[in-house]
Design a protein around this motif. Structure first.
Motif, PDB file in Angstrom:
ATOM      1  N   SER A 116       6.041 -15.703 -48.232  1.00  0.00           N
ATOM      2  CA  SER A 116       6.858 -16.203 -49.338  1.00  0.00           C
ATOM      3  C   SER A 116       8.172 -16.791 -48.831  1.00  0.00           C
ATOM      4  O   SER A 116       8.624 -17.833 -49.318  1.00  0.00           O
ATOM      5  CB  SER A 116       7.164 -15.090 -50.339  1.00  0.00           C
ATOM      6  OG  SER A 116       5.988 -14.674 -50.976  1.00  0.00           O
ATOM      7  N   LEU A 117       8.771 -16.143 -47.853  1.00  0.00           N
ATOM      8  CA  LEU A 117      10.013 -16.667 -47.282  1.00  0.00           C
ATOM      9  C   LEU A 117       9.769 -17.981 -46.543  1.00  0.00           C
ATOM     10  O   LEU A 117      10.623 -18.874 -46.565  1.00  0.00           O
ATOM     11  CB  LEU A 117      10.652 -15.629 -46.363  1.00  0.00           C
ATOM     12  CG  LEU A 117      11.221 -14.401 -47.080  1.00  0.00           C
ATOM     13  CD1 LEU A 117      11.752 -13.391 -46.079  1.00  0.00           C
ATOM     14  CD2 LEU A 117      12.298 -14.799 -48.069  1.00  0.00           C
ATOM     15  N   VAL A 118       8.616 -18.102 -45.918  1.00  0.00           N
ATOM     16  CA  VAL A 118       8.264 -19.379 -45.292  1.00  0.00           C
ATOM     17  C   VAL A 118       8.120 -20.451 -46.374  1.00  0.00           C
ATOM     18  O   VAL A 118       8.553 -21.597 -46.186  1.00  0.00           O
ATOM     19  CB  VAL A 118       6.969 -19.248 -44.456  1.00  0.00           C
ATOM     20  CG1 VAL A 118       6.459 -20.611 -44.019  1.00  0.00           C
ATOM     21  CG2 VAL A 118       7.214 -18.372 -43.251  1.00  0.00           C
ATOM     22  N   GLY A 119       7.551 -20.087 -47.509  1.00  0.00           N
ATOM     23  CA  GLY A 119       7.438 -21.017 -48.631  1.00  0.00           C
ATOM     24  C   GLY A 119       8.802 -21.450 -49.148  1.00  0.00           C
ATOM     25  O   GLY A 119       9.008 -22.629 -49.465  1.00  0.00           O
ATOM     26  N   LEU A 120       9.736 -20.498 -49.228  1.00  0.00           N
ATOM     27  CA  LEU A 120      11.093 -20.832 -49.660  1.00  0.00           C
ATOM     28  C   LEU A 120      11.752 -21.770 -48.658  1.00  0.00           C
ATOM     29  O   LEU A 120      12.402 -22.749 -49.038  1.00  0.00           O
ATOM     30  CB  LEU A 120      11.916 -19.559 -49.839  1.00  0.00           C
ATOM     31  CG  LEU A 120      13.345 -19.735 -50.328  1.00  0.00           C
ATOM     32  CD1 LEU A 120      13.359 -20.346 -51.723  1.00  0.00           C
ATOM     33  CD2 LEU A 120      14.069 -18.398 -50.320  1.00  0.00           C
ATOM     34  N   ALA A 121      11.578 -21.486 -47.386  1.00  0.00           N
ATOM     35  CA  ALA A 121      12.142 -22.353 -46.343  1.00  0.00           C
ATOM     36  C   ALA A 121      11.517 -23.747 -46.401  1.00  0.00           C
ATOM     37  O   ALA A 121      12.213 -24.759 -46.219  1.00  0.00           O
ATOM     38  CB  ALA A 121      11.924 -21.733 -44.970  1.00  0.00           C
ATOM     39  N   ARG A 128      10.374 -25.182 -49.078  1.00  0.00           N
ATOM     40  CA  ARG A 128      10.936 -25.834 -50.266  1.00  0.00           C
ATOM     41  C   ARG A 128      12.345 -26.331 -49.978  1.00  0.00           C
ATOM     42  O   ARG A 128      12.707 -27.452 -50.350  1.00  0.00           O
ATOM     43  CB  ARG A 128      10.931 -24.843 -51.427  1.00  0.00           C
ATOM     44  CG  ARG A 128      11.581 -25.331 -52.682  1.00  0.00           C
ATOM     45  CD  ARG A 128      10.753 -26.368 -53.383  1.00  0.00           C
ATOM     46  NE  ARG A 128      11.390 -26.690 -54.650  1.00  0.00           N
ATOM     47  CZ  ARG A 128      11.213 -27.812 -55.290  1.00  0.00           C
ATOM     48  NH1 ARG A 128      10.386 -28.714 -54.821  1.00  0.00           N
ATOM     49  NH2 ARG A 128      11.840 -28.034 -56.418  1.00  0.00           N
ATOM     50  N   PHE A 129      13.159 -25.518 -49.313  1.00  0.00           N
ATOM     51  CA  PHE A 129      14.512 -25.958 -48.953  1.00  0.00           C
ATOM     52  C   PHE A 129      14.451 -27.147 -48.003  1.00  0.00           C
ATOM     53  O   PHE A 129      15.241 -28.079 -48.110  1.00  0.00           O
ATOM     54  CB  PHE A 129      15.303 -24.819 -48.318  1.00  0.00           C
ATOM     55  CG  PHE A 129      15.880 -23.847 -49.300  1.00  0.00           C
ATOM     56  CD1 PHE A 129      16.177 -24.215 -50.609  1.00  0.00           C
ATOM     57  CD2 PHE A 129      16.144 -22.544 -48.927  1.00  0.00           C
ATOM     58  CE1 PHE A 129      16.718 -23.322 -51.511  1.00  0.00           C
ATOM     59  CE2 PHE A 129      16.681 -21.637 -49.817  1.00  0.00           C
ATOM     60  CZ  PHE A 129      16.969 -22.027 -51.112  1.00  0.00           C
ATOM     61  N   GLY A 130      13.505 -27.123 -47.070  1.00  0.00           N
ATOM     62  CA  GLY A 130      13.348 -28.251 -46.158  1.00  0.00           C
ATOM     63  C   GLY A 130      12.960 -29.513 -46.900  1.00  0.00           C
ATOM     64  O   GLY A 130      13.456 -30.603 -46.605  1.00  0.00           O
ATOM     65  N   GLN A 131      12.064 -29.370 -47.864  1.00  0.00           N
ATOM     66  CA  GLN A 131      11.626 -30.514 -48.664  1.00  0.00           C
ATOM     67  C   GLN A 131      12.807 -31.113 -49.430  1.00  0.00           C
ATOM     68  O   GLN A 131      13.005 -32.332 -49.434  1.00  0.00           O
ATOM     69  CB  GLN A 131      10.543 -30.066 -49.638  1.00  0.00           C
ATOM     70  CG  GLN A 131      10.100 -31.119 -50.617  1.00  0.00           C
ATOM     71  CD  GLN A 131       9.224 -30.552 -51.722  1.00  0.00           C
ATOM     72  OE1 GLN A 131       9.237 -29.349 -51.976  1.00  0.00           O
ATOM     73  NE2 GLN A 131       8.485 -31.407 -52.385  1.00  0.00           N
ATOM     74  N   ASN A 190      19.989 -31.400 -54.397  1.00  0.00           N
ATOM     75  CA  ASN A 190      20.625 -30.090 -54.491  1.00  0.00           C
ATOM     76  C   ASN A 190      19.574 -29.008 -54.210  1.00  0.00           C
ATOM     77  O   ASN A 190      18.513 -28.984 -54.828  1.00  0.00           O
ATOM     78  CB  ASN A 190      21.229 -29.905 -55.883  1.00  0.00           C
ATOM     79  CG  ASN A 190      21.932 -28.586 -56.037  1.00  0.00           C
ATOM     80  OD1 ASN A 190      22.093 -27.831 -55.082  1.00  0.00           O
ATOM     81  ND2 ASN A 190      22.367 -28.306 -57.244  1.00  0.00           N
ATOM     82  N   LEU A 191      19.876 -28.107 -53.281  1.00  0.00           N
ATOM     83  CA  LEU A 191      18.904 -27.085 -52.876  1.00  0.00           C
ATOM     84  C   LEU A 191      18.615 -26.073 -53.973  1.00  0.00           C
ATOM     85  O   LEU A 191      17.580 -25.415 -53.950  1.00  0.00           O
ATOM     86  CB  LEU A 191      19.379 -26.352 -51.622  1.00  0.00           C
ATOM     87  CG  LEU A 191      19.497 -27.191 -50.351  1.00  0.00           C
ATOM     88  CD1 LEU A 191      19.968 -26.315 -49.203  1.00  0.00           C
ATOM     89  CD2 LEU A 191      18.191 -27.854 -50.008  1.00  0.00           C
ATOM     90  N   PHE A 192      19.542 -25.938 -54.916  1.00  0.00           N
ATOM     91  CA  PHE A 192      19.370 -24.907 -55.935  1.00  0.00           C
ATOM     92  C   PHE A 192      18.987 -25.479 -57.296  1.00  0.00           C
ATOM     93  O   PHE A 192      19.071 -24.795 -58.310  1.00  0.00           O
ATOM     94  CB  PHE A 192      20.638 -24.062 -56.043  1.00  0.00           C
ATOM     95  CG  PHE A 192      20.911 -23.317 -54.774  1.00  0.00           C
ATOM     96  CD1 PHE A 192      20.138 -22.235 -54.421  1.00  0.00           C
ATOM     97  CD2 PHE A 192      21.904 -23.731 -53.901  1.00  0.00           C
ATOM     98  CE1 PHE A 192      20.360 -21.552 -53.240  1.00  0.00           C
ATOM     99  CE2 PHE A 192      22.132 -23.063 -52.726  1.00  0.00           C
ATOM    100  CZ  PHE A 192      21.363 -21.977 -52.385  1.00  0.00           C
ATOM    101  N   MET A 193      18.536 -26.729 -57.337  1.00  0.00           N
ATOM    102  CA  MET A 193      18.075 -27.263 -58.611  1.00  0.00           C
ATOM    103  C   MET A 193      16.607 -26.889 -58.807  1.00  0.00           C
ATOM    104  O   MET A 193      15.867 -26.728 -57.839  1.00  0.00           O
ATOM    105  CB  MET A 193      18.261 -28.773 -58.684  1.00  0.00           C
ATOM    106  CG  MET A 193      17.285 -29.600 -57.916  1.00  0.00           C
ATOM    107  SD  MET A 193      17.601 -31.320 -58.210  1.00  0.00           S
ATOM    108  CE  MET A 193      15.971 -31.959 -58.121  1.00  0.00           C
ATOM    109  N   MET A 196       7.088 -20.196 -53.347  1.00  0.00           N
ATOM    110  CA  MET A 196       7.010 -18.837 -52.804  1.00  0.00           C
ATOM    111  C   MET A 196       5.723 -18.147 -53.240  1.00  0.00           C
ATOM    112  O   MET A 196       5.101 -17.431 -52.459  1.00  0.00           O
ATOM    113  CB  MET A 196       8.229 -18.018 -53.240  1.00  0.00           C
ATOM    114  CG  MET A 196       9.517 -18.471 -52.587  1.00  0.00           C
ATOM    115  SD  MET A 196      10.947 -17.566 -53.187  1.00  0.00           S
ATOM    116  CE  MET A 196      10.663 -15.967 -52.468  1.00  0.00           C
ATOM    117  N   GLY A 197       5.310 -18.381 -54.492  1.00  0.00           N
ATOM    118  CA  GLY A 197       4.069 -17.775 -54.982  1.00  0.00           C
ATOM    119  C   GLY A 197       2.852 -18.302 -54.245  1.00  0.00           C
ATOM    120  O   GLY A 197       1.953 -17.547 -53.865  1.00  0.00           O
ATOM    121  N   ALA A 198       2.829 -19.613 -54.019  1.00  0.00           N
ATOM    122  CA  ALA A 198       1.685 -20.215 -53.322  1.00  0.00           C
ATOM    123  C   ALA A 198       1.603 -19.708 -51.878  1.00  0.00           C
ATOM    124  O   ALA A 198       0.525 -19.342 -51.395  1.00  0.00           O
ATOM    125  CB  ALA A 198       1.800 -21.730 -53.344  1.00  0.00           C
TER     126      ALA A 198
END
Length: 89
Positions: free
Chosen positions: A11-16, A18-21, A28-31, A40-42
């Motif tokens: 999940s943390l890799v998924g978050l990373a 997404r932030f990279g994307q 904006n990283l938090f939009m 993260m779910g995927a």
């Protein structure tokens, strides 16, 4: 490695990812936090299946090793019997 650690790690890799994307797109990283949750779910789901595959492949390998050991023992017994028969002739 436990199931929880595997799912959280993926999940943390998924978050990373997404932030990279979003970083590549210069947004904006938090939009749109829903996108983060979806990513993260995927990836967490992929981590769950990776864990299950690891367990299953370990079982398959153990089973295959047992079969190979059994076949080797049978072959050794047959060779010993053949050698004993040749000696008696």
């Amino acid at each position: 490695m436990s199931l929880l650690a595997n799912v959280v790690g993926f999940s943390l890799v998924g978050l990373a990812a997404r932030f990279g994307q979003l970083g590549i797109q210069k947004q904006n990283l938090f939009m749109n936090p829903g996108g983060h949750i979806l990513s993260m779910g995927a990836f967490g789901f992929a981590g769950y299946w990776a864990y299950k595959w690891d367990i299953r492949s370990g079982e398959l390998l153990a089973q295959k090793r047992a079969e190979i050991t059994e076949r080797r023992q049978i072959r050794a017994q047959k060779e010993e019997a053949a050698a004993a028969q040749r000696e008696s002739n």
